[in-house]
Scaffold this motif. Structure first.
Motif, PDB file in Angstrom:
ATOM      1  N   ALA A  35       0.600  -0.920  -0.121  1.00  0.00           N
ATOM      2  CA  ALA A  35      -0.258  -0.159   0.236  1.00  0.00           C
ATOM      3  C   ALA A  35       0.783   1.232   0.076  1.00  0.00           C
ATOM      4  CB  ALA A  35      -0.837   0.119   1.140  1.00  0.00           C
ATOM      5  N   GLY A  36       1.636   1.130   0.547  1.00  0.00           N
ATOM      6  CA  GLY A  36       3.211   1.715   0.411  1.00  0.00           C
ATOM      7  C   GLY A  36       2.649   3.549   2.128  1.00  0.00           C
ATOM      8  N   LYS A  37       3.558   4.913   1.259  1.00  0.00           N
ATOM      9  CA  LYS A  37       2.943   5.947   2.417  1.00  0.00           C
ATOM     10  C   LYS A  37       1.804   6.265   2.476  1.00  0.00           C
ATOM     11  CE  LYS A  37       5.059  10.180   4.247  1.00  0.00           C
ATOM     12  NZ  LYS A  37       6.582  10.729   3.831  1.00  0.00           N
ATOM     13  N   LEU A  38       0.755   6.240   3.061  1.00  0.00           N
ATOM     14  CA  LEU A  38      -0.574   7.242   3.407  1.00  0.00           C
ATOM     15  C   LEU A  38      -0.552   7.646   3.976  1.00  0.00           C
ATOM     16  CD1 LEU A  38      -2.581   3.382   3.464  1.00  0.00           C
ATOM     17  CD2 LEU A  38      -2.221   5.014   1.482  1.00  0.00           C
ATOM     18  N   ALA A  39      -1.710   8.385   3.738  1.00  0.00           N
ATOM     19  CA  ALA A  39      -2.195  10.093   4.278  1.00  0.00           C
ATOM     20  C   ALA A  39      -3.820   9.766   4.730  1.00  0.00           C
ATOM     21  CB  ALA A  39      -1.879  11.433   3.897  1.00  0.00           C
ATOM     22  N   LEU A  40      -4.095   9.953   6.214  1.00  0.00           N
ATOM     23  CA  LEU A  40      -5.972  10.100   5.659  1.00  0.00           C
ATOM     24  C   LEU A  40      -6.247  11.866   5.343  1.00  0.00           C
ATOM     25  CD1 LEU A  40      -9.424   9.613   6.659  1.00  0.00           C
ATOM     26  CD2 LEU A  40      -8.356  10.262   9.258  1.00  0.00           C
ATOM     27  N   VAL A  41      -6.824  11.888   4.503  1.00  0.00           N
ATOM     28  CA  VAL A  41      -7.753  13.246   4.023  1.00  0.00           C
ATOM     29  C   VAL A  41      -8.731  13.692   4.374  1.00  0.00           C
ATOM     30  CG1 VAL A  41      -8.013  14.078   2.334  1.00  0.00           C
ATOM     31  CG2 VAL A  41      -6.053  13.539   1.236  1.00  0.00           C
ATOM     32  N   SER A  42      -9.025  14.586   5.233  1.00  0.00           N
ATOM     33  CA  SER A  42     -10.510  13.885   6.160  1.00  0.00           C
ATOM     34  C   SER A  42     -10.656  16.122   5.665  1.00  0.00           C
ATOM     35  CB  SER A  42      -9.936  14.433   7.463  1.00  0.00           C
ATOM     36  OG  SER A  42     -11.115  14.058   8.783  1.00  0.00           O
ATOM     37  N   ALA A  60      -2.002   6.438  15.332  1.00  0.00           N
ATOM     38  CA  ALA A  60      -2.191   7.824  15.630  1.00  0.00           C
ATOM     39  C   ALA A  60      -0.961   8.490  14.904  1.00  0.00           C
ATOM     40  CB  ALA A  60      -2.017   8.042  17.584  1.00  0.00           C
ATOM     41  N   ALA A  61       0.107   7.734  14.327  1.00  0.00           N
ATOM     42  CA  ALA A  61       0.770   8.843  13.664  1.00  0.00           C
ATOM     43  C   ALA A  61       0.673   9.440  12.449  1.00  0.00           C
ATOM     44  CB  ALA A  61       2.371   8.277  14.212  1.00  0.00           C
ATOM     45  N   THR A  62      -0.601   8.948  11.767  1.00  0.00           N
ATOM     46  CA  THR A  62      -0.799   8.129  10.858  1.00  0.00           C
ATOM     47  C   THR A  62      -0.768  10.122   9.834  1.00  0.00           C
ATOM     48  OG1 THR A  62      -1.298   6.560  10.952  1.00  0.00           O
ATOM     49  CG2 THR A  62      -2.411   7.293   8.652  1.00  0.00           C
ATOM     50  N   PRO A  63      -0.540  10.425   8.745  1.00  0.00           N
ATOM     51  CA  PRO A  63      -0.501  11.677   8.389  1.00  0.00           C
ATOM     52  C   PRO A  63      -1.790  12.317   8.289  1.00  0.00           C
ATOM     53  CG  PRO A  63       1.277  10.991   7.462  1.00  0.00           C
ATOM     54  CD  PRO A  63       0.780   9.803   8.075  1.00  0.00           C
ATOM     55  N   VAL A  64      -2.626  13.431   8.639  1.00  0.00           N
ATOM     56  CA  VAL A  64      -4.143  13.303   8.639  1.00  0.00           C
ATOM     57  C   VAL A  64      -4.039  15.097   7.616  1.00  0.00           C
ATOM     58  CG1 VAL A  64      -6.268  13.751   9.047  1.00  0.00           C
ATOM     59  CG2 VAL A  64      -4.297  12.174  10.831  1.00  0.00           C
ATOM     60  N   ILE A  65      -4.637  15.447   7.002  1.00  0.00           N
ATOM     61  CA  ILE A  65      -4.889  16.363   5.769  1.00  0.00           C
ATOM     62  C   ILE A  65      -5.810  16.552   5.750  1.00  0.00           C
ATOM     63  CG2 ILE A  65      -4.473  17.231   3.709  1.00  0.00           C
ATOM     64  CD1 ILE A  65      -1.877  15.292   3.239  1.00  0.00           C
ATOM     65  N   PHE A  66      -6.015  17.810   6.606  1.00  0.00           N
ATOM     66  CA  PHE A  66      -7.494  19.084   6.913  1.00  0.00           C
ATOM     67  C   PHE A  66      -7.158  20.669   5.809  1.00  0.00           C
ATOM     68  CE2 PHE A  66      -9.043  22.525   8.966  1.00  0.00           C
ATOM     69  CZ  PHE A  66     -10.477  21.373   8.485  1.00  0.00           C
ATOM     70  N   GLN A  80     -12.463  20.834  14.295  1.00  0.00           N
ATOM     71  CA  GLN A  80     -11.322  19.927  14.191  1.00  0.00           C
ATOM     72  C   GLN A  80     -10.175  19.975  15.562  1.00  0.00           C
ATOM     73  OE1 GLN A  80      -8.118  22.615  12.905  1.00  0.00           O
ATOM     74  NE2 GLN A  80      -7.574  20.482  13.887  1.00  0.00           N
ATOM     75  N   GLN A  81     -10.648  21.473  15.918  1.00  0.00           N
ATOM     76  CA  GLN A  81      -9.332  21.716  16.953  1.00  0.00           C
ATOM     77  C   GLN A  81      -9.852  20.169  18.438  1.00  0.00           C
ATOM     78  OE1 GLN A  81      -9.173  25.844  17.936  1.00  0.00           O
ATOM     79  NE2 GLN A  81      -7.499  26.135  16.291  1.00  0.00           N
ATOM     80  N   GLU A  82     -11.329  20.642  18.940  1.00  0.00           N
ATOM     81  CA  GLU A  82     -11.565  19.424  19.136  1.00  0.00           C
ATOM     82  C   GLU A  82     -11.227  18.158  18.606  1.00  0.00           C
ATOM     83  OE1 GLU A  82     -15.483  20.644  20.173  1.00  0.00           O
ATOM     84  OE2 GLU A  82     -14.855  21.915  21.416  1.00  0.00           O
ATOM     85  N   LEU A  83     -11.512  18.119  17.958  1.00  0.00           N
ATOM     86  CA  LEU A  83     -11.342  15.690  17.655  1.00  0.00           C
ATOM     87  C   LEU A  83      -9.719  15.659  17.318  1.00  0.00           C
ATOM     88  CD1 LEU A  83     -13.576  14.924  15.328  1.00  0.00           C
ATOM     89  CD2 LEU A  83     -13.897  14.149  17.587  1.00  0.00           C
ATOM     90  N   ALA A  84      -9.181  16.390  17.068  1.00  0.00           N
ATOM     91  CA  ALA A  84      -7.459  16.593  17.495  1.00  0.00           C
ATOM     92  C   ALA A  84      -7.079  15.958  18.584  1.00  0.00           C
ATOM     93  CB  ALA A  84      -6.783  17.503  16.187  1.00  0.00           C
ATOM     94  N   GLU A  85      -7.477  17.290  19.647  1.00  0.00           N
ATOM     95  CA  GLU A  85      -7.217  16.940  21.016  1.00  0.00           C
ATOM     96  C   GLU A  85      -7.870  15.541  21.548  1.00  0.00           C
ATOM     97  OE1 GLU A  85      -7.187  19.350  25.177  1.00  0.00           O
ATOM     98  OE2 GLU A  85      -7.205  19.995  22.870  1.00  0.00           O
ATOM     99  N   ARG A  86      -8.759  15.711  21.398  1.00  0.00           N
ATOM    100  CA  ARG A  86      -9.548  13.487  22.115  1.00  0.00           C
ATOM    101  C   ARG A  86      -8.999  13.341  21.493  1.00  0.00           C
ATOM    102  NH1 ARG A  86     -15.993  13.106  22.963  1.00  0.00           N
ATOM    103  NH2 ARG A  86     -16.019  10.981  23.416  1.00  0.00           N
ATOM    104  N   ASP A  91      -0.750  14.052  14.183  1.00  0.00           N
ATOM    105  CA  ASP A  91       0.535  13.728  13.091  1.00  0.00           C
ATOM    106  C   ASP A  91      -0.462  14.919  11.736  1.00  0.00           C
ATOM    107  OD1 ASP A  91       1.958  15.113  10.837  1.00  0.00           O
ATOM    108  OD2 ASP A  91       2.577  12.903  10.050  1.00  0.00           O
ATOM    109  N   LEU A  92      -1.446  16.134  12.759  1.00  0.00           N
ATOM    110  CA  LEU A  92      -2.630  16.440  11.759  1.00  0.00           C
ATOM    111  C   LEU A  92      -1.769  17.814  11.055  1.00  0.00           C
ATOM    112  CD1 LEU A  92      -5.199  17.825  11.128  1.00  0.00           C
ATOM    113  CD2 LEU A  92      -5.632  18.772  13.487  1.00  0.00           C
ATOM    114  N   ARG A  93      -1.695  18.020   9.327  1.00  0.00           N
ATOM    115  CA  ARG A  93      -1.464  18.848   8.242  1.00  0.00           C
ATOM    116  C   ARG A  93      -2.333  19.743   7.737  1.00  0.00           C
ATOM    117  NH1 ARG A  93       2.921  15.301   5.575  1.00  0.00           N
ATOM    118  NH2 ARG A  93       3.832  13.519   7.532  1.00  0.00           N
ATOM    119  N   ILE A  94      -2.461  20.904   8.775  1.00  0.00           N
ATOM    120  CA  ILE A  94      -3.554  21.736   8.358  1.00  0.00           C
ATOM    121  C   ILE A  94      -2.767  22.686   6.550  1.00  0.00           C
ATOM    122  CG2 ILE A  94      -4.777  23.554   8.492  1.00  0.00           C
ATOM    123  CD1 ILE A  94      -4.699  22.867  11.366  1.00  0.00           C
ATOM    124  N   ILE A  95      -3.291  22.870   5.704  1.00  0.00           N
ATOM    125  CA  ILE A  95      -2.937  23.376   4.311  1.00  0.00           C
ATOM    126  C   ILE A  95      -4.147  24.117   4.103  1.00  0.00           C
ATOM    127  CG2 ILE A  95      -1.622  20.995   4.100  1.00  0.00           C
ATOM    128  CD1 ILE A  95      -3.657  20.408   1.600  1.00  0.00           C
TER     129      ILE A  95
END
Length: 244
Positions: A35-42, A60-66, A80-86, A91-95
């Motif tokens: 599958a290679g290197k994956l990110a979750l786009v949310s 939990a270290a999976t990159p998450v792209i927002f 988004q802030q509350e979920l990321a903390e909870r 590795d949350l990446r806000i783009i």
């Protein structure tokens, strides 16, 4: 990697995990070299918490792209802030769109009023494609029930024109499955869902939905447009019938 090799990998992945559950697909895909290197786009939208929770309990270290389009509801940004903390996403990446491109193409933030496709391309599609550089694929929340074109959606597929894999762990899930998972894991809902927003995008282009309407009828209401354009087929952005 040549397209033929990519097709072989995708076919092997689907064969390997065809009987697995959604969370099992995520767990294995994040560790499978094929599958290679994956990110979750949310989007941190109405149903996003399901995949976010699955990732948090498997890796939990999976990159998450927002993608912050700078036109999102305040409720989405707070959620988004509350979920990321909870969920302790590590590795949350806000783009966002490049400032220079924003200044050149939409200096007064009015592009959505005259060309919604161009606005989505500028604020969503282009930043995402840049953010996915270096990844072999990305995890999506697409499901078979969302449209007829997804009736045969597999867990793994090729993203045409990019050479990446898309992973669809929830491909076989129903709306009831989504609600059950949220209830059983006591996951917080997006606050706008209770206010009549079953599908949530940018504030100027999202409106409430009344009982009996299609859940996505509040997106780009009174327009033929139904998609922001972050998915690709035949090397082109998909505009209709697809959600992230």
């Amino acid at each position: 990697m040549p397209q033929s090799d990519l097709a072989t990998r995708v076919s092997a992945l689907n064969q390997r995990y065809r009987h697995h559950s959604g969370i099992s697909v995520i767990e294995h895909a994040l560790r499978d070299p094929e599958a290679g290197k994956l990110a979750l786009v949310s989007s941190f939208g109405a149903e996003s918490v399901v995949l976010l929770h699955m990732v948090s309990v498997t890796r939990a270290a999976t990159p998450v792209i927002f993608i912050d389009t700078k036109m999102l509801f305040t409720e989405t940004l707070v959620y988004q802030q509350e979920l990321a903390e909870r969920l302790a996403l590590r590795d949350l990446r806000i783009i966002r769109a490049a400032p220079g491109e924003m200044a050149a193409e939409d200096p007064y933030s009015t592009l959505h009023q005259r060309d919604t496709d161009a606005c989505c391309a500028l604020r969503k599609a282009a930043p995402l494609q840049s953010a996915l550089i270096g990844f072999d694929g990305w995890i999506t929340g697409r499901k078979r029930y969302q449209s007829g074109t997804r009736a045969a959606l597999d867990f793994f597929e090729i993203e045409e024109g990019t050479g990446r894999i898309k992973v669809n762990p929830l491909a076989h899930w129903t709306p009831e499955d989504m609600q059950t998972y949220m209830d059983e894991n006591r996951l917080p809902r997006h606050p706008l869902v209770a206010k009549g927003y079953p599908s949530i995008g940018c504030m100027p282009c999202t409106s409430p939905v009344v009982p009996g309407e299609d859940p996505r009828s509040g997106r780009w209401r009174d327009q033929s447009k139904t998609e922001c354009g972050i998915h690709f087929e035949n090397g082109k952005m998909v505009r209709k019938g697809v959600t992230a």
